[in-house]
Design a protein around this motif. Structure first.
Motif, PDB file in Angstrom:
ATOM      1  N   GLN A 342      79.165   9.995  61.318  1.00 28.68           N
ATOM      2  CA  GLN A 342      78.679   9.127  60.254  1.00 28.68           C
ATOM      3  C   GLN A 342      78.596   7.681  60.740  1.00 28.68           C
ATOM      4  OE1 GLN A 342      80.518   9.945  56.265  1.00 28.68           O
ATOM      5  NE2 GLN A 342      81.845  11.313  57.456  1.00 28.68           N
ATOM      6  N   CYS A 343      77.639   6.972  60.177  1.00 31.84           N
ATOM      7  CA  CYS A 343      77.497   5.544  60.466  1.00 31.84           C
ATOM      8  C   CYS A 343      77.332   4.803  59.140  1.00 31.84           C
ATOM      9  CB  CYS A 343      76.293   5.292  61.373  1.00 31.84           C
ATOM     10  SG  CYS A 343      76.043   3.551  61.768  1.00 31.84           S
ATOM     11  N   VAL A 344      78.146   3.792  58.913  1.00 34.80           N
ATOM     12  CA  VAL A 344      78.138   3.036  57.662  1.00 34.80           C
ATOM     13  C   VAL A 344      77.511   1.666  57.911  1.00 34.80           C
ATOM     14  CG1 VAL A 344      79.537   2.073  55.805  1.00 34.80           C
ATOM     15  CG2 VAL A 344      80.217   4.232  56.890  1.00 34.80           C
ATOM     16  N   ILE A 345      76.464   1.348  57.142  1.00 30.38           N
ATOM     17  CA  ILE A 345      75.741   0.082  57.322  1.00 30.38           C
ATOM     18  C   ILE A 345      75.654  -0.623  55.973  1.00 30.38           C
ATOM     19  CG2 ILE A 345      73.620  -0.993  58.162  1.00 30.38           C
ATOM     20  CD1 ILE A 345      73.047   1.824  59.474  1.00 30.38           C
ATOM     21  N   ARG A 346      76.272  -1.789  55.880  1.00 28.18           N
ATOM     22  CA  ARG A 346      76.202  -2.582  54.648  1.00 28.18           C
ATOM     23  C   ARG A 346      74.994  -3.504  54.717  1.00 28.18           C
ATOM     24  NH1 ARG A 346      80.349  -2.044  51.323  1.00 28.18           N
ATOM     25  NH2 ARG A 346      82.299  -1.172  52.065  1.00 28.18           N
ATOM     26  N   CYS A 347      74.182  -3.460  53.662  1.00 36.43           N
ATOM     27  CA  CYS A 347      72.963  -4.264  53.636  1.00 36.43           C
ATOM     28  C   CYS A 347      72.995  -5.233  52.447  1.00 36.43           C
ATOM     29  CB  CYS A 347      71.748  -3.352  53.506  1.00 36.43           C
ATOM     30  SG  CYS A 347      71.648  -2.097  54.807  1.00 36.43           S
ATOM     31  N   PRO A 348      72.605  -6.479  52.631  1.00 40.36           N
ATOM     32  CA  PRO A 348      71.968  -7.022  53.834  1.00 40.36           C
ATOM     33  C   PRO A 348      72.942  -7.664  54.835  1.00 40.36           C
ATOM     34  CG  PRO A 348      71.803  -8.596  52.052  1.00 40.36           C
ATOM     35  CD  PRO A 348      72.542  -7.402  51.493  1.00 40.36           C
ATOM     36  N   GLU A 349      74.251  -7.482  54.666  1.00 40.28           N
ATOM     37  CA  GLU A 349      75.210  -8.135  55.569  1.00 40.28           C
ATOM     38  C   GLU A 349      75.027  -7.702  57.022  1.00 40.28           C
ATOM     39  OE1 GLU A 349      75.867  -6.562  52.814  1.00 40.28           O
ATOM     40  OE2 GLU A 349      77.504  -7.451  51.647  1.00 40.28           O
ATOM     41  N   ASP A 350      74.894  -6.383  57.259  1.00 39.35           N
ATOM     42  CA  ASP A 350      74.809  -5.861  58.621  1.00 39.35           C
ATOM     43  C   ASP A 350      73.383  -5.529  59.048  1.00 39.35           C
ATOM     44  OD1 ASP A 350      77.572  -6.029  58.709  1.00 39.35           O
ATOM     45  OD2 ASP A 350      77.843  -3.986  57.970  1.00 39.35           O
ATOM     46  N   ALA A 351      72.461  -5.481  58.108  1.00 39.85           N
ATOM     47  CA  ALA A 351      71.054  -5.185  58.427  1.00 39.85           C
ATOM     48  C   ALA A 351      70.178  -5.873  57.391  1.00 39.85           C
ATOM     49  CB  ALA A 351      70.807  -3.680  58.419  1.00 39.85           C
ATOM     50  N   GLU A 352      69.196  -6.634  57.875  1.00 34.94           N
ATOM     51  CA  GLU A 352      68.340  -7.405  56.984  1.00 34.94           C
ATOM     52  C   GLU A 352      66.971  -6.775  56.783  1.00 34.94           C
ATOM     53  OE1 GLU A 352      68.197 -11.319  58.599  1.00 34.94           O
ATOM     54  OE2 GLU A 352      70.234 -11.829  57.950  1.00 34.94           O
ATOM     55  N   ASN A 353      66.733  -5.649  57.426  1.00 34.51           N
ATOM     56  CA  ASN A 353      65.465  -4.945  57.223  1.00 34.51           C
ATOM     57  C   ASN A 353      65.632  -3.476  57.601  1.00 34.51           C
ATOM     58  OD1 ASN A 353      65.116  -4.801  60.170  1.00 34.51           O
ATOM     59  ND2 ASN A 353      64.568  -6.968  60.013  1.00 34.51           N
ATOM     60  N   THR A 354      64.619  -2.682  57.269  1.00 33.35           N
ATOM     61  CA  THR A 354      64.674  -1.240  57.506  1.00 33.35           C
ATOM     62  C   THR A 354      64.762  -0.917  58.992  1.00 33.35           C
ATOM     63  OG1 THR A 354      63.273  -0.971  55.554  1.00 33.35           O
ATOM     64  CG2 THR A 354      63.537   0.948  56.969  1.00 33.35           C
ATOM     65  N   GLU A 355      64.040  -1.677  59.810  1.00 37.19           N
ATOM     66  CA  GLU A 355      64.039  -1.426  61.252  1.00 37.19           C
ATOM     67  C   GLU A 355      65.438  -1.539  61.845  1.00 37.19           C
ATOM     68  OE1 GLU A 355      61.843  -4.273  63.494  1.00 37.19           O
ATOM     69  OE2 GLU A 355      61.794  -3.044  65.305  1.00 37.19           O
ATOM     70  N   THR A 356      66.195  -2.539  61.376  1.00 36.93           N
ATOM     71  CA  THR A 356      67.553  -2.718  61.891  1.00 36.93           C
ATOM     72  C   THR A 356      68.450  -1.547  61.505  1.00 36.93           C
ATOM     73  OG1 THR A 356      67.288  -5.117  61.714  1.00 36.93           O
ATOM     74  CG2 THR A 356      69.530  -4.291  61.976  1.00 36.93           C
ATOM     75  N   ILE A 357      68.278  -1.017  60.303  1.00 32.53           N
ATOM     76  CA  ILE A 357      69.056   0.158  59.882  1.00 32.53           C
ATOM     77  C   ILE A 357      68.796   1.322  60.836  1.00 32.53           C
ATOM     78  CG2 ILE A 357      69.377   1.894  58.070  1.00 32.53           C
ATOM     79  CD1 ILE A 357      68.750  -0.219  56.007  1.00 32.53           C
ATOM     80  N   ILE A 358      67.521   1.591  61.110  1.00 28.74           N
ATOM     81  CA  ILE A 358      67.154   2.708  61.987  1.00 28.74           C
ATOM     82  C   ILE A 358      67.662   2.470  63.404  1.00 28.74           C
ATOM     83  CG2 ILE A 358      65.235   3.993  62.988  1.00 28.74           C
ATOM     84  CD1 ILE A 358      65.788   4.585  60.030  1.00 28.74           C
ATOM     85  N   GLU A 373      83.232   8.549  68.215  1.00 26.84           N
ATOM     86  CA  GLU A 373      83.466   8.010  66.872  1.00 26.84           C
ATOM     87  C   GLU A 373      82.851   8.937  65.823  1.00 26.84           C
ATOM     88  OE1 GLU A 373      85.197   5.353  66.143  1.00 26.84           O
ATOM     89  OE2 GLU A 373      85.450   4.386  68.087  1.00 26.84           O
ATOM     90  N   LYS A 374      83.672   9.472  64.947  1.00 27.88           N
ATOM     91  CA  LYS A 374      83.165  10.342  63.889  1.00 27.88           C
ATOM     92  C   LYS A 374      82.705   9.539  62.671  1.00 27.88           C
ATOM     93  CE  LYS A 374      83.617  14.176  66.056  1.00 27.88           C
ATOM     94  NZ  LYS A 374      82.385  14.860  66.516  1.00 27.88           N
ATOM     95  N   ILE A 375      83.337   8.385  62.418  1.00 25.65           N
ATOM     96  CA  ILE A 375      82.892   7.472  61.366  1.00 25.65           C
ATOM     97  C   ILE A 375      82.807   6.090  61.998  1.00 25.65           C
ATOM     98  CG2 ILE A 375      83.338   6.464  59.101  1.00 25.65           C
ATOM     99  CD1 ILE A 375      84.992   8.914  58.411  1.00 25.65           C
ATOM    100  N   LEU A 376      81.598   5.573  62.099  1.00 27.84           N
ATOM    101  CA  LEU A 376      81.377   4.319  62.815  1.00 27.84           C
ATOM    102  C   LEU A 376      80.791   3.286  61.856  1.00 27.84           C
ATOM    103  CD1 LEU A 376      81.392   2.999  65.663  1.00 27.84           C
ATOM    104  CD2 LEU A 376      79.040   3.817  65.925  1.00 27.84           C
ATOM    105  N   TYR A 377      81.365   2.088  61.850  1.00 29.74           N
ATOM    106  CA  TYR A 377      80.864   0.996  61.019  1.00 29.74           C
ATOM    107  C   TYR A 377      79.931   0.120  61.847  1.00 29.74           C
ATOM    108  CZ  TYR A 377      83.943   2.318  57.220  1.00 29.74           C
ATOM    109  OH  TYR A 377      84.550   2.995  56.191  1.00 29.74           O
ATOM    110  N   SER A 378      78.847  -0.320  61.242  1.00 29.88           N
ATOM    111  CA  SER A 378      77.761  -0.956  61.986  1.00 29.88           C
ATOM    112  C   SER A 378      78.174  -2.222  62.718  1.00 29.88           C
ATOM    113  CB  SER A 378      76.594  -1.274  61.044  1.00 29.88           C
ATOM    114  OG  SER A 378      77.019  -2.125  59.994  1.00 29.88           O
ATOM    115  N   GLU A 379      79.197  -2.930  62.214  1.00 30.55           N
ATOM    116  CA  GLU A 379      79.586  -4.165  62.894  1.00 30.55           C
ATOM    117  C   GLU A 379      80.118  -3.913  64.304  1.00 30.55           C
ATOM    118  OE1 GLU A 379      83.007  -3.302  59.903  1.00 30.55           O
ATOM    119  OE2 GLU A 379      80.812  -3.230  59.937  1.00 30.55           O
ATOM    120  N   LYS A 380      80.474  -2.644  64.596  1.00 24.06           N
ATOM    121  CA  LYS A 380      80.971  -2.303  65.932  1.00 24.06           C
ATOM    122  C   LYS A 380      79.852  -1.892  66.894  1.00 24.06           C
ATOM    123  CE  LYS A 380      85.443  -0.551  64.258  1.00 24.06           C
ATOM    124  NZ  LYS A 380      86.353   0.630  64.243  1.00 24.06           N
ATOM    125  N   ILE A 381      78.625  -1.805  66.378  1.00 25.13           N
ATOM    126  CA  ILE A 381      77.522  -1.262  67.178  1.00 25.13           C
ATOM    127  C   ILE A 381      76.709  -2.379  67.812  1.00 25.13           C
ATOM    128  CG2 ILE A 381      75.398   0.109  67.085  1.00 25.13           C
ATOM    129  CD1 ILE A 381      76.632   1.663  64.797  1.00 25.13           C
TER     130      ILE A 381
END
Length: 685
Positions: A342-358, A373-381
């Protein structure tokens, strides 16, 4: 107007049937909950209600129903509210087609669209008190009044405003949208004019219904937003909806769920078994949160889009997902446990558009740093790494066609003959601006994507061409080393391909020495041995490259038909600093010689290294002390100069790179010194 006058209601009935078909088709096909689709449905419903009311009104006025006067008033007022709502909704619909629905909050658009609609509403509302639009006599007779011209004028204005908006925002609307909007306006105006001139011919709803049917079949139905197996919204839907969310500055959390080893599952259980499994997973994910939108953005990747929620809620959801996948999935075809990440992405804090999420999700899936990593938070990526990978990948794909691949040559010095007798061919690549890309960066990517096969073959053919056209053998060159990648070593036809190219240039195979890394020896020993044996029988020589790194194993030297061993520079450098390492180096060189193989020392940079390795009878030396990797014309002039100094007759070789090509009084050595960018590059490991 006589209340007993018969109205032609057949066009209204046809309109009702058309609209029922459109709405039914619309509802059974899942649509995105975006403004464009919502407004289209509102427009269809408003037109349907208006057509039904118009039919009832005509029947009342024709005397089919014996309705009281106030009933006739009510049904006609309702009709005008509905019929005036159609052009208003149409003008708003054109805004949604241009993805400018939110601009309805702007003052200018409010004045353009909302104020006329308010005037219509008020005009209809006051009609029972002053007969402004129409009047119903005590006997039930329907009479038009002057206000009806105001309503028709405003409706015409609203239709033209919609037409204006679709062209005003033309950069955001398709040519197809413009064509069908123009068709809608033409058909609608035609129906209104005909009905205005012939009040008993109720045709205007029919023309509007035809336009909406045209819209649905040509614009709306083209949206394939649902996965056929799971019934979930697909990547296209995700892209549209997240774009809207970002535009409205909404906060949400995206949780991707990536099913690992989907290809293995396909191979093992077949497509039907995997489809059943994916359907089960989708059903489970849809039960997690009623507010969440669930997407399937790839065959093996699901995504939950959850409205603004607390960290505890997100933690609880990811925990439930992890817990479910610790249990086996059972159906009529398979029963097994599967692993997900799993990957957790908080928007818009960690991603400001769809492309960044992908990009973030792709990095979490493909980057080896996050595999555990089985559960990864986007700030670590590190998303930039993935973007760089994609950029280099695109460069590699087109490098040969765009002539951005160059073969460089690093000289090989013989301690016995005290001269340069060969070179290692090294591949270099540039980007579109001419900047060098390190082999350490692009070669692993080329190997992973399979493009290394084309690059490897290109390098080999370039070496053959250089040997043939420059007659290096006549200048005292015994061999050119060509590196073989792991992927090349695994190809069953590599020997045939190399032989064909060699014959096309009429070359002696002994001029080519094929360098094979210990990595290749470790991964494909059986196939490698077979290929090496075939190469040896054809007359090629083979050497083991980078001996002493990673996969060092004496069995390779004992069982593989190598004729030369290249000792890694790290061993050489350590031997120059440490007594124990030096003793080990002495033993390595002695052992290789006793096995009847020659030795090459890499990384030679100082005179001390040259003296010590010459004393140890190392056969060949390679490194910056002699030269860094240089273009073929520079290497040629270097060898030509050496041949001249040793008295090789000028007639024994072809001067394919005449000195006149270079600036006056500039020697080949000077050319080497000028290659500062080339000098900074590392050799391919």
């Amino acid at each position: 107007m006589n209340s007993t006058l018969a109205y032609n209601i057949f066009f209204d009935i046809a309109a009702i049937l058309n609209l029922i078909i459109v709405l039914f088709a619309y509802l059974i096909h899942k649509k995105l909950p975006e403004p464009k689709n919502k407004m289209f449905m509102h427009l269809c419903v408003m037109t349907l209600v208006s057509a039904v009311v118009d039919t009832v009104s005509a029947l009342e006025l024709s005397g089919v129903f014996n309705a009281p006067v106030y009933g006739v008033w009510i049904i006609n007022l309702l009709y005008y509210f509905c019929v005036c709502g159609i052009p208003f909704l149409f003008s708003v619909y054109t805004l949604t087609l241009a993805e400018e629905y939110d601009r309805l909050q702007e003052k200018k658009l409010k004045l353009l669209i909302l104020i006329p609609a308010i005037i219509e509403f008020v005009s209809i509302l006051i009609t029972p008190f002053n007969g402004f639009v129409f009047e119903i006599s005590a006997s039930g007779e329907y009479i038009r009044r002057s206000g009806i011209f105001l309503l028709y004028g405003i409706m015409l204005y609203q239709i033209l405003i919609g037409l204006f908006l679709i062209f005003y925002f033309e950069s955001k609307t398709t040519v197809q949208s413009k064509i069908y909007i123009c068709s809608f306006v033409t058909l609608t105006l035609l129906g209104v004019v005909i009905q205005f001139l012939y009040p008993t011919l109720l045709i205007q709803h029919f023309t509007v219904s035809l336009s909406l049917l045209l819209f649905y079949t040509s614009l709306q139905i083209n949206e394939i937003v649902v996965d056929s197996v799971t019934g979930l919204l697909n990547y296209k839907a995700f892209n549209v909806l997240t774009h809207v969310a970002f535009k409205r500055k909404e906060s949400f959390t995206a949780i991707s769920v990536h099913v690992e080893d989907i290809q293995f599952l396909n191979t093992t259980f077949g497509i039907d078994g995997v489809n059943v499994l994916l359907a089960q997973i989708s059903e489970f994910l849809q039960t997690l949160d009623k507010k969440a939108k669930v997407f399937q953005i790839e065959l093996d990747t699901f995504l939950l889009e959850i409205p603004e929620s607390s960290s505890d809620t997100i933690h609880e959801l990811t925990g439930r997902i992890s817990a479910r996948f610790t249990e086996a999935w059972k159906n009529a075809i398979i029963e097994m446990k599967i692993s997900v990440r799993q990957c957790v992405i908080r928007c818009p804090e960690d991603a400001e558009n769809t492309e960044t999420i992908i990009d973030t999700i792709n990095s979490a899936i493909s980057d080896n740093r996050y595999k555990s990593e089985k559960i990864l938070y986007s700030e670590k990526i590190d998303v930039s790494t993935k973007k760089r990978y994609t950029y280099i990948e695109q460069l590699v794909k087109t490098a040969i066609q765009e002539h951005r691949i160059q073969v460089m040559y690093q000289p090989l010095f013989s301690t016995a003959e005290q001269k340069i007798v060969g070179a290692e061919a090294l591949v270099r690549m540039t980007d579109h601006e001419g900047n060098f890309i390190s082999p350490d960066e692009f070669v692993p990517i080329a190997e992973q994507d399979g493009f290394i096969l084309r690059i490897g073959l290109y390098v080999y053919e370039e070496v053959c061409r250089f040997l043939a056209t420059s007659h290096l053998k006549n200048l005292g060159i015994h061999m050119i080393d060509v590196n073989l990648s792991v992927a090349q070593c695994m190809q069953t036809r590599i020997c045939e391909e190399f032989e064909e190219i060699l014959k096309s240039y009429n070359l002696d195979p002994s001029l080519i020495n094929l360098e094979i890394t210990e990595t290749a020896a470790a991964h494909t020993p059986e196939l490698l041995y077979k290929n090496m044996d075939n190469f040896n029988r054809l007359g090629f020589a083979c050497s083991l490259d980078d001996y002493g790194t990673g996969y060092a194993n004496l069995s390779y030297m004992l069982h593989m038909p190598f004729s030369m061993i290249k000792i890694d520079k790290e061993i050489i450098w350590s031997a120059m600093k440490d007594v124990k390492a030096y003793v080990m180096l002495v033993g390595i060189i002695d052992m290789i010689h006793k096995l009847n193989m020659r030795t090459v020392a890499e990384g030679i940079e100082t005179k001390e290294m040259v003296e010590k390795l010459t004393e140890l009878k190392c056969d060949y030396l390679q490194g910056y002390y002699y030269s860094k990797a240089v273009p073929e014309e520079v290497f040629y002039q270097m060898i030509k100069k050496q041949a001249d100094e040793m008295g090789v007759p000028d007639t024994s070789y072809s001067d394919v790179f005449p000195r006149e090509l270079y600036p006056e009084n500039q020697s080949p050595d000077g050319l080497v010194e000028d290659l500062e960018e080339v000098d900074d590059l590392e050799e391919i490991e």
